[in-house]
Design a protein around this motif. Sequence first.
Motif, PDB file in Angstrom:
ATOM      1  N   SER A  36       0.855  -1.188   0.000  1.00 10.95           N
ATOM      2  CA  SER A  36       0.000   0.000   0.000  1.00 10.95           C
ATOM      3  C   SER A  36       0.888   1.234   0.000  1.00 10.95           C
ATOM      4  N   ALA A  37       0.261   2.384  -0.161  1.00  2.00           N
ATOM      5  CA  ALA A  37       0.995   3.649  -0.148  1.00  2.00           C
ATOM      6  C   ALA A  37       0.147   4.688   0.569  1.00  2.00           C
ATOM      7  N   SER A  38       0.793   5.759   1.022  1.00  2.00           N
ATOM      8  CA  SER A  38       0.066   6.841   1.688  1.00  2.00           C
ATOM      9  C   SER A  38       0.584   8.183   1.177  1.00  2.00           C
ATOM     10  N   VAL A  39      -0.344   9.054   0.868  1.00  2.00           N
ATOM     11  CA  VAL A  39      -0.020  10.367   0.317  1.00  2.00           C
ATOM     12  C   VAL A  39      -0.848  11.416   1.055  1.00  2.00           C
ATOM     13  N   VAL A  40      -0.216  12.535   1.354  1.00  2.00           N
ATOM     14  CA  VAL A  40      -0.917  13.672   1.950  1.00  2.00           C
ATOM     15  C   VAL A  40      -1.124  14.711   0.855  1.00  2.00           C
ATOM     16  N   LEU A  41      -2.387  15.072   0.605  1.00  2.00           N
ATOM     17  CA  LEU A  41      -2.734  16.002  -0.457  1.00  2.00           C
ATOM     18  C   LEU A  41      -2.727  17.439   0.037  1.00  2.00           C
ATOM     19  N   THR A  42      -2.571  18.345  -0.905  1.00  2.00           N
ATOM     20  CA  THR A  42      -2.633  19.765  -0.616  1.00  2.00           C
ATOM     21  C   THR A  42      -3.630  20.412  -1.562  1.00  2.00           C
ATOM     22  N   GLY A  43      -4.164  21.551  -1.166  1.00  2.00           N
ATOM     23  CA  GLY A  43      -5.094  22.276  -2.009  1.00  2.00           C
ATOM     24  C   GLY A  43      -4.403  23.409  -2.743  1.00  2.00           C
ATOM     25  N   GLY A  44      -5.158  24.432  -3.086  1.00  2.00           N
ATOM     26  CA  GLY A  44      -4.586  25.560  -3.802  1.00  2.00           C
ATOM     27  C   GLY A  44      -4.427  25.271  -5.278  1.00  2.00           C
ATOM     28  N   ARG A  45      -4.019  26.282  -6.002  1.00  3.50           N
ATOM     29  CA  ARG A  45      -3.967  26.146  -7.458  1.00  3.50           C
ATOM     30  C   ARG A  45      -2.922  25.136  -7.901  1.00  3.50           C
ATOM     31  N   ASN A  46      -1.796  25.057  -7.194  1.00  2.38           N
ATOM     32  CA  ASN A  46      -0.770  24.105  -7.611  1.00  2.38           C
ATOM     33  C   ASN A  46      -1.114  22.677  -7.200  1.00  2.38           C
ATOM     34  N   THR A  88     -13.249  18.783  -1.219  1.00  5.33           N
ATOM     35  CA  THR A  88     -14.236  18.951  -2.286  1.00  5.33           C
ATOM     36  C   THR A  88     -13.540  19.170  -3.622  1.00  5.33           C
ATOM     37  N   GLN A  89     -12.534  20.018  -3.626  1.00  5.39           N
ATOM     38  CA  GLN A  89     -11.799  20.321  -4.844  1.00  5.39           C
ATOM     39  C   GLN A  89     -11.006  19.104  -5.323  1.00  5.39           C
ATOM     40  N   ALA A  90     -10.450  18.334  -4.388  1.00  4.09           N
ATOM     41  CA  ALA A  90      -9.699  17.133  -4.757  1.00  4.09           C
ATOM     42  C   ALA A  90     -10.607  16.085  -5.386  1.00  4.09           C
ATOM     43  N   ARG A  91     -11.815  15.963  -4.872  1.00  2.50           N
ATOM     44  CA  ARG A  91     -12.755  14.999  -5.462  1.00  2.50           C
ATOM     45  C   ARG A  91     -13.100  15.400  -6.893  1.00  2.50           C
ATOM     46  N   ALA A  92     -13.312  16.682  -7.105  1.00  3.89           N
ATOM     47  CA  ALA A  92     -13.657  17.138  -8.449  1.00  3.89           C
ATOM     48  C   ALA A  92     -12.483  16.971  -9.414  1.00  3.89           C
ATOM     49  N   LEU A 149       2.802  19.835  -0.470  1.00  2.92           N
ATOM     50  CA  LEU A 149       2.521  21.144   0.104  1.00  2.92           C
ATOM     51  C   LEU A 149       2.606  22.207  -0.981  1.00  2.92           C
ATOM     52  N   GLY A 150       1.619  23.081  -1.028  1.00  2.00           N
ATOM     53  CA  GLY A 150       1.757  24.296  -1.814  1.00  2.00           C
ATOM     54  C   GLY A 150       2.445  25.350  -0.967  1.00  2.00           C
ATOM     55  N   VAL A 151       3.157  26.243  -1.606  1.00  2.75           N
ATOM     56  CA  VAL A 151       3.854  27.333  -0.913  1.00  2.75           C
ATOM     57  C   VAL A 151       3.137  28.632  -1.224  1.00  2.75           C
ATOM     58  N   GLY A 152       2.700  29.338  -0.182  1.00  2.00           N
ATOM     59  CA  GLY A 152       2.005  30.597  -0.382  1.00  2.00           C
ATOM     60  C   GLY A 152       2.961  31.750  -0.615  1.00  2.00           C
ATOM     61  N   PRO A 153       2.466  32.874  -1.151  1.00  3.58           N
ATOM     62  CA  PRO A 153       3.313  34.045  -1.381  1.00  3.58           C
ATOM     63  C   PRO A 153       3.940  34.595  -0.105  1.00  3.58           C
ATOM     64  N   ASP A 154       3.352  34.253   1.049  1.00  4.44           N
ATOM     65  CA  ASP A 154       3.905  34.679   2.339  1.00  4.44           C
ATOM     66  C   ASP A 154       4.753  33.582   2.976  1.00  4.44           C
ATOM     67  N   THR A 155       5.053  32.531   2.250  1.00  3.76           N
ATOM     68  CA  THR A 155       5.825  31.350   2.680  1.00  3.76           C
ATOM     69  C   THR A 155       5.015  30.375   3.514  1.00  3.76           C
ATOM     70  N   HIS A 156       3.699  30.540   3.635  1.00  2.14           N
ATOM     71  CA  HIS A 156       2.943  29.570   4.428  1.00  2.14           C
ATOM     72  C   HIS A 156       2.860  28.236   3.683  1.00  2.14           C
ATOM     73  N   VAL A 157       2.800  27.171   4.460  1.00  6.87           N
ATOM     74  CA  VAL A 157       2.534  25.829   3.951  1.00  6.87           C
ATOM     75  C   VAL A 157       1.433  25.225   4.807  1.00  6.87           C
ATOM     76  N   ALA A 158       0.634  24.321   4.202  1.00  2.00           N
ATOM     77  CA  ALA A 158      -0.586  23.856   4.867  1.00  2.00           C
ATOM     78  C   ALA A 158      -1.325  25.120   5.332  1.00  2.00           C
ATOM     79  N   SER A 159      -1.741  25.167   6.608  1.00  2.02           N
ATOM     80  CA  SER A 159      -2.279  26.425   7.135  1.00  2.02           C
ATOM     81  C   SER A 159      -1.407  26.916   8.281  1.00  2.02           C
ATOM     82  N   LEU A 160      -0.099  26.773   8.076  1.00  2.00           N
ATOM     83  CA  LEU A 160       0.893  27.296   9.020  1.00  2.00           C
ATOM     84  C   LEU A 160       1.415  28.610   8.455  1.00  2.00           C
ATOM     85  N   PHE A 161       0.981  29.710   9.081  1.00  4.21           N
ATOM     86  CA  PHE A 161       1.314  31.035   8.586  1.00  4.21           C
ATOM     87  C   PHE A 161       2.435  31.653   9.414  1.00  4.21           C
ATOM     88  N   PRO A 162       3.246  32.526   8.804  1.00  3.07           N
ATOM     89  CA  PRO A 162       4.351  33.140   9.532  1.00  3.07           C
ATOM     90  C   PRO A 162       3.899  33.784  10.841  1.00  3.07           C
TER      91      PRO A 162
END
Length: 259
Positions: A36-46, A88-92, A149-162
Amino acid sequence: MSTPQIVVHRDKELMAQAAAARLITKIVDAQAARGSASVVLTGGRNGNGLLAALAAAPARDAVDWSRLDLWWGDERFLPEGHPERNDTQARAALLDSVDVDPARVHSMPSADGRYNDADAAAEAYAAELAAAARPEDHTAVPSFDVLLLGVGPDTHVASLFPELPGVRETERTVVGVHGAPKPPPTRVSLTLPAIRSAREVWLLAAGEDKAGAVALALSGAGEVQAPAAGARGSRRTLWLLDAAAAAKLPRDLYPPASP
């Protein structure tokens, strides 16, 4: 933790297609080795761009989707099915078109009444992760094969903000996020300790609006000021960029042979 490796692609479309091909290979290899395998998904445009590229990839059928565990790095604390939720976005983008096992799709809790706040939802997801961890993982979360992980313009990843409390967390694996600087303000997120449990962490960034964040995170910034700098895999940390996002990298970091 692993030293970051950088791959720069010509544009965001090629980046998404190449990342999808990499992910297919990694999942197939993990399933061949362990069943088996395990993957953690991220949202955002990328993140969603990668999933769409994966859905369109002819090689996607090489994956045994029924033997894949899917988790999320963060989620907007909104009602189930809300169009802004990452799941929701990942399902679509992908999941509705492949034969995943619903029991192995581990969405973060939604804001529909069972959990009255994001902190309770975070505790529930942390318990689900702990229940899935094996003794050989040596942590309270599974040793994910790949964590995206997507990288935000403020360097955030997941919902961990500076500078916000979540990025400073050293004990809990999942936290509720309040007062996020981008809407919606209430979220649920893995913490850096949970992220670092992954065998491989892949950070995705495309577009000129990400160039400053990429350069900052890869140039020695601290993780509290630049959360992306603290996102490392135990075996590999891979930054997948397009040329626009890599534009401000110091020349000594820019990989000379990127496609």
